[in-house]
Motif scaffolding. Structure first.
Motif, PDB file in Angstrom:
ATOM      1  N   PRO A 104       0.818  -1.218   0.000  1.00  0.00           N
ATOM      2  CA  PRO A 104       0.000   0.000   0.000  1.00  0.00           C
ATOM      3  C   PRO A 104       0.853   1.270   0.000  1.00  0.00           C
ATOM      4  N   LYS A 105       0.281   2.344  -0.523  1.00  0.00           N
ATOM      5  CA  LYS A 105       0.973   3.643  -0.535  1.00  0.00           C
ATOM      6  C   LYS A 105       1.135   4.188   0.878  1.00  0.00           C
ATOM      7  N   ASN A 106       0.203   3.873   1.744  1.00  0.00           N
ATOM      8  CA  ASN A 106       0.253   4.279   3.151  1.00  0.00           C
ATOM      9  C   ASN A 106       0.432   3.028   3.995  1.00  0.00           C
ATOM     10  N   PRO A 107       0.926   3.147   5.199  1.00  0.00           N
ATOM     11  CA  PRO A 107       1.166   1.955   6.018  1.00  0.00           C
ATOM     12  C   PRO A 107      -0.088   1.096   6.170  1.00  0.00           C
ATOM     13  N   ASP A 108       0.081  -0.192   5.986  1.00  0.00           N
ATOM     14  CA  ASP A 108      -0.992  -1.147   6.222  1.00  0.00           C
ATOM     15  C   ASP A 108      -1.271  -1.167   7.725  1.00  0.00           C
ATOM     16  N   LEU A 109      -2.497  -1.422   8.096  1.00  0.00           N
ATOM     17  CA  LEU A 109      -2.840  -1.475   9.518  1.00  0.00           C
ATOM     18  C   LEU A 109      -2.003  -2.491  10.270  1.00  0.00           C
ATOM     19  N   LEU A 110      -1.558  -3.526   9.584  1.00  0.00           N
ATOM     20  CA  LEU A 110      -0.738  -4.559  10.228  1.00  0.00           C
ATOM     21  C   LEU A 110       0.542  -3.996  10.816  1.00  0.00           C
ATOM     22  N   TRP A 111       1.157  -3.020  10.145  1.00  0.00           N
ATOM     23  CA  TRP A 111       2.432  -2.475  10.632  1.00  0.00           C
ATOM     24  C   TRP A 111       2.412  -0.971  10.868  1.00  0.00           C
ATOM     25  N   ALA A 112       1.276  -0.336  10.730  1.00  0.00           N
ATOM     26  CA  ALA A 112       1.196   1.131  10.814  1.00  0.00           C
ATOM     27  C   ALA A 112       1.771   1.696  12.116  1.00  0.00           C
ATOM     28  N   GLY A 113       1.573   1.042  13.233  1.00  0.00           N
ATOM     29  CA  GLY A 113       2.067   1.550  14.500  1.00  0.00           C
ATOM     30  C   GLY A 113       3.511   1.195  14.803  1.00  0.00           C
ATOM     31  N   ASP A 114       4.122   0.393  13.935  1.00  0.00           N
ATOM     32  CA  ASP A 114       5.447  -0.136  14.223  1.00  0.00           C
ATOM     33  C   ASP A 114       6.555   0.350  13.294  1.00  0.00           C
ATOM     34  N   LEU A 115       6.208   0.663  12.046  1.00  0.00           N
ATOM     35  CA  LEU A 115       7.221   0.978  11.045  1.00  0.00           C
ATOM     36  C   LEU A 115       6.881   2.259  10.300  1.00  0.00           C
ATOM     37  N   PRO A 135       7.670  -1.022   3.692  1.00  0.00           N
ATOM     38  CA  PRO A 135       7.844  -0.561   5.063  1.00  0.00           C
ATOM     39  C   PRO A 135       9.317  -0.658   5.441  1.00  0.00           C
ATOM     40  N   LEU A 136       9.747   0.255   6.253  1.00  0.00           N
ATOM     41  CA  LEU A 136      11.134   0.270   6.705  1.00  0.00           C
ATOM     42  C   LEU A 136      11.165   0.306   8.222  1.00  0.00           C
ATOM     43  N   ALA A 137      12.152  -0.331   8.786  1.00  0.00           N
ATOM     44  CA  ALA A 137      12.307  -0.335  10.239  1.00  0.00           C
ATOM     45  C   ALA A 137      12.602   1.083  10.744  1.00  0.00           C
TER      46      ALA A 137
END
Length: 138
Positions: A104-115, A135-137
């Motif tokens: 996705p262009k924006n963070p997926d809910l799966l990792w939005a709060g983490d990466l 996504p990047l760390a």
């Protein structure tokens, strides 16, 4: 095997030859706030590597961030059928047999709060491919 980089962050490397050149392969694993794992740029899944990953937690996402990091996507998703597979457009085109979602262009809910998450333009090729998002760390 897995090298700890920081809390909830690991890498693994393997030899990889392309066109006679030894370029190597590196995978990154992030433990998300959910406790699940995000696998970025999967490498060949050996029994030893699988055991090490399984000891960290359940794999929730496997990501091929561009059209070059797709070689081991299928075996990873077969080994972890509950994981969601994400890929850049070029990698999706190479694997019509897999159930893949576009990154996705924006963070997926799966990792939005983490990466943190941002898009990088790819290098031009003879057949111009769309840019990849990954996504990047932190």
């Amino acid at each position: 095997m897995l090298q700890t980089i920081d809390t909830n962050l690991w890498t693994a490397t393997q030899p990889l030859s392309m066109l006679g050149l030894q370029i190597g392969a590196r995978m990154t694993i992030v433990r998300l706030g959910s406790g699940g794992l995000l696998v970025h740029a999967p490498i060949a899944l050996t029994p030893e590597l699988r055991a090490a990953i399984d000891s960290l937690g359940p794999v929730q996402a496997v990501i091929a961030p561009n059209s070059m990091h797709h070689l081991f996507l299928g075996p990873f998703l077969a080994a972890y059928p509950a994981a969601r597979g994400y890929a850049a457009p070029g990698a999706i085109a190479k694997h019509p047999e897999l159930q893949l979602e576009s990154i996705p262009k924006n963070p997926d809910l799966l990792w939005a709060g983490d990466l943190d998450h941002f898009e990088l333009e790819g290098a031009p090729s003879s057949a111009r491919s769309p840019s990849s998002t990954a996504p990047l760390a932190p």
